[in-house]
Scaffold this motif. Structure first.
Motif, mmCIF file in Angstrom:
data_model
loop_
_atom_site.group_PDB
_atom_site.id
_atom_site.type_symbol
_atom_site.label_atom_id
_atom_site.label_comp_id
_atom_site.label_asym_id
_atom_site.label_seq_id
_atom_site.Cartn_x
_atom_site.Cartn_y
_atom_site.Cartn_z
ATOM 1 N N ASP A 155 -24.138 -40.360 0.421
ATOM 2 C CA ASP A 155 -23.198 -39.250 0.269
ATOM 3 C C ASP A 155 -23.161 -38.427 1.557
ATOM 4 O O ASP A 155 -23.836 -37.407 1.687
ATOM 5 C CB ASP A 155 -23.638 -38.381 -0.912
ATOM 6 C CG ASP A 155 -22.565 -37.400 -1.341
ATOM 7 O OD1 ASP A 155 -21.512 -37.325 -0.681
ATOM 8 O OD2 ASP A 155 -22.795 -36.691 -2.341
ATOM 9 N N GLU A 187 -18.720 -30.099 2.833
ATOM 10 C CA GLU A 187 -18.016 -30.687 1.673
ATOM 11 C C GLU A 187 -18.857 -30.530 0.425
ATOM 12 O O GLU A 187 -18.341 -30.354 -0.664
ATOM 13 C CB GLU A 187 -17.749 -32.186 1.935
ATOM 14 C CG GLU A 187 -16.902 -32.880 0.855
ATOM 15 C CD GLU A 187 -17.690 -33.436 -0.312
ATOM 16 O OE1 GLU A 187 -17.077 -33.721 -1.345
ATOM 17 O OE2 GLU A 187 -18.931 -33.579 -0.223
ATOM 18 N N ASP A 188 -20.188 -30.615 0.627
ATOM 19 C CA ASP A 188 -21.050 -30.909 -0.519
ATOM 20 C C ASP A 188 -21.933 -29.749 -0.970
ATOM 21 O O ASP A 188 -22.961 -29.966 -1.592
ATOM 22 C CB ASP A 188 -21.917 -32.136 -0.177
ATOM 23 C CG ASP A 188 -21.924 -33.145 -1.302
ATOM 24 O OD1 ASP A 188 -21.315 -32.861 -2.348
ATOM 25 O OD2 ASP A 188 -22.557 -34.200 -1.137
ATOM 26 N N HIS A 310 -26.202 -40.362 -7.160
ATOM 27 C CA HIS A 310 -25.357 -39.235 -6.746
ATOM 28 C C HIS A 310 -26.035 -37.877 -6.993
ATOM 29 O O HIS A 310 -26.451 -37.572 -8.110
ATOM 30 C CB HIS A 310 -24.028 -39.301 -7.525
ATOM 31 C CG HIS A 310 -23.035 -38.262 -7.117
ATOM 32 N ND1 HIS A 310 -22.562 -37.290 -7.984
ATOM 33 C CD2 HIS A 310 -22.416 -38.035 -5.926
ATOM 34 C CE1 HIS A 310 -21.686 -36.525 -7.346
ATOM 35 N NE2 HIS A 310 -21.581 -36.953 -6.097
ATOM 36 N N HIS A 311 -26.173 -37.106 -5.934
ATOM 37 C CA HIS A 311 -26.757 -35.768 -5.991
ATOM 38 C C HIS A 311 -28.163 -35.759 -6.587
ATOM 39 O O HIS A 311 -28.550 -34.852 -7.324
ATOM 40 C CB HIS A 311 -25.829 -34.786 -6.734
ATOM 41 C CG HIS A 311 -24.538 -34.564 -5.977
ATOM 42 N ND1 HIS A 311 -23.537 -33.741 -6.429
ATOM 43 C CD2 HIS A 311 -24.100 -35.056 -4.791
ATOM 44 C CE1 HIS A 311 -22.527 -33.750 -5.545
ATOM 45 N NE2 HIS A 311 -22.854 -34.555 -4.551
HETATM 46 ZN ZN LIG Z 1 -21.653 -35.181 -2.785
#
Ligand SMILES: [Zn+2]
Length: 340
Positions: A155, A187-188, A310-311
Motif C-alpha cells: 500500500d 493519501e493514507d 490491508h492496513h
Molecule cells: Zn491504504
C-alpha cells in the motif's frame, strides 16, 4: 471491414519476439473505444525490458526508510531519494507543497513530487501513486499495535517502485513519446476505523491529490494511470467503476494488452464497485484510471475487498510478489510504448 483478410494473414505471420507475440490492434476485444480503434491494423511495439528485480529493490528501499508517515524523518529521506532517482533518469523534477486539513481538522503539510520526461512530446501518459504510508494499522487483529504506522510495502511502495522502474526505462522510449510521474503525499492518513464514521469521511483520504487538483489547471497527457496496491501475491486488478466511467477507453486498452501479452489472469474483465482513491480527485484535472488489487471478499463473490494485509502490519515485504510486479510492469511498459 475490407482489410480483414489482410489482417488475418498478418496475424498468421506474426513473429514471436522475446517470447511475446505481436498482435494487430484489430484483434483486441472491446475495440469500440476511439483509443483502441485509432490504432487499427498497427502492431504492438516491443518496449524496453521491465526489470522486475529493479522494481523490487525500489520497493525494498522505501520500506527500509521506515514508515513514510508525513512529517517523519523516513518520509523526508524517501522524498529526497525519489527525487534524486527521477533526476538521474533524466526527468525534470518539481515539488508541489501546501497544506490540507486532515481528519482532525489540522493543516497537514503536503509534499507532492511531479516529474516529466520529454515535456514537449504529445504522446505521453501520467503515472501516479501515493508515496506516504498509513500512520495506523487500524485493521490489524492485534489491538495493541493498531496505533503504530505500517510498512506499506504494498500500500504505497509497490506503485512507486513500478513507476520508478518505468522511469528508469524512459531514455529508451521511441522518439515522440514522453512520460509524466506524480508521487502523491498523504493519501493514507484517513480517519481511523476506531473513530465514529461520518458521511464525508472520504474527504479525509487523498489529501495530496485534493491539493494537486486545486493547484493544477492544465495537463500534458491525455490520461493518467494510478497504481495502488500493485505488488501482492495473487493480485486481481478488476475494472473499478470510476475508472471505467472516466477513462473507459484506456481501461479497455490496458486490460486488452495484459491479456495479449499473457498477464490476463491478473487483469480480469470484471467490472467492480468504485472506491475512494486518488483517481477520484485527479479526475478533476485529467481522466484517471486506478489499477488496484481488489478480490471477492467474505461478504460474497460480488463484494470486492482489499487484501487481508490491508492496513495491518502484515503489509510488509513478505507480501510482495515478483510475478505480480512483472505482470503490472510489463503491461504498463507495453501501454506506454504504444501510446497514441
Ligand atoms: Zn491504504
Amino acid at each position: 471491414m475490407k482489410n480483414k483478410n489482410k489482417i488475418a494473414a498478418i496475424l498468421l505471420l506474426t513473429l514471436f519476439v522475446g517470447g511475446i507475440c505481436l498482435y494487430s490492434w484489430n484483434q483486441f476485444p472491446n475495440s469500440k473505444s476511439n483509443e483502441v480503434k485509432k490504432g487499427d491494423e498497427k502492431q504492438l511495439a516491443n518496449p524496453a525490458n521491465f526489470m522486475t528485480d529493479s522494481a523490487y529493490v525500489y520497493i525494498e528501499k522505501q520500506v527500509a526508510f521506515g514508515p513514510r508517515v508525513p512529517g517523519s524523518a523516513a518520509h523526508a529521506s524517501c522524498a529526497e531519494w525519489m527525487k534524486s532517482k527521477l533526476s538521474s533518469f533524466g526527468f525534470d523534477v518539481k515539488e508541489q507543497t501546501g497544506t490540507w486539513p486532515n481528519w482532525q481538522g489540522i493543516a497537514q503539510p503536503i509534499r507532492n513530487i511531479s516529474a516529466s520526461f520529454r515535456p514537449q512530446a504529445k504522446r505521453r501518459i501520467l503515472f501516479a501513486a501515493h508515496w506516504d504510508s498509513r500512520p495506523y494499522a487500524d485493521k490489524d487483529a492485534d489491538f495493541s499495535k493498531q496505533r503504530t504506522p505500517i510498512d506499506g510495502a504494498n500500500d504505497g511502495a509497490s506503485g512507486v517502485g513500478i513507476i520508478l522502474e518505468l522511469a528508469r526505462m524512459a531514455n529508451q522510449l521511441p522518439e515522440g513519446i514522453g512520460m509524466d510521474v506524480l508521487f502523491l503525499d498523504a493519501e493514507d492518513g484517513g480517519k481511523p476505523e476506531w473513530e465514529p464514521a461520518a458521511s464525508d469521511d472520504y474527504l479525509t483520504w487523498c489529501l495530496g491529490s485534493q491539493l494537486w487538483a486545486k493547484q493544477t489547471t492544465s495537463r500534458a497527457a491525455r490520461y493518467a494511470i494510478l497504481l495502488d496496491m500493485v505488488g501482492a501475491d495473487g493480485a486481481k486488478f478488476n475494472k473499478e467503476e470510476y475508472s471505467v466511467t472516466n477513462a473507459g477507453g484506456a481501461v479497455d486498452r490496458i486490460w486488452a494488452i495484459a491479456e495479449k501479452i499473457g498477464h490476463g489472469s491478473y487483469f480480469p474483465q470484471q467490472k467492480i464497485q468504485g472506491i475512494v482513491d486518488d483517481h477520484i480527485f485527479m479526475n478533476q484535472v485529467i481522466p484517471t484510471l486506478d489499477i488496484v488489487d481488489m478480490r471477492p471478499g467474505a461478504m460474497g463473490a460480488q463484494n470486492f475487498e482489499f487484501g487481508s494485509s490491508h492496513h495491518t502490519h502484515s503489509d510488509n515485504m513478505s507480501v510482495i510478489s515478483k510475478n505480480t510486479l512483472k505482470a503490472v510492469g510489463e503491461t504498463l511498459a507495453y501501454t506506454l510504448w504504444n501510446v497514441e
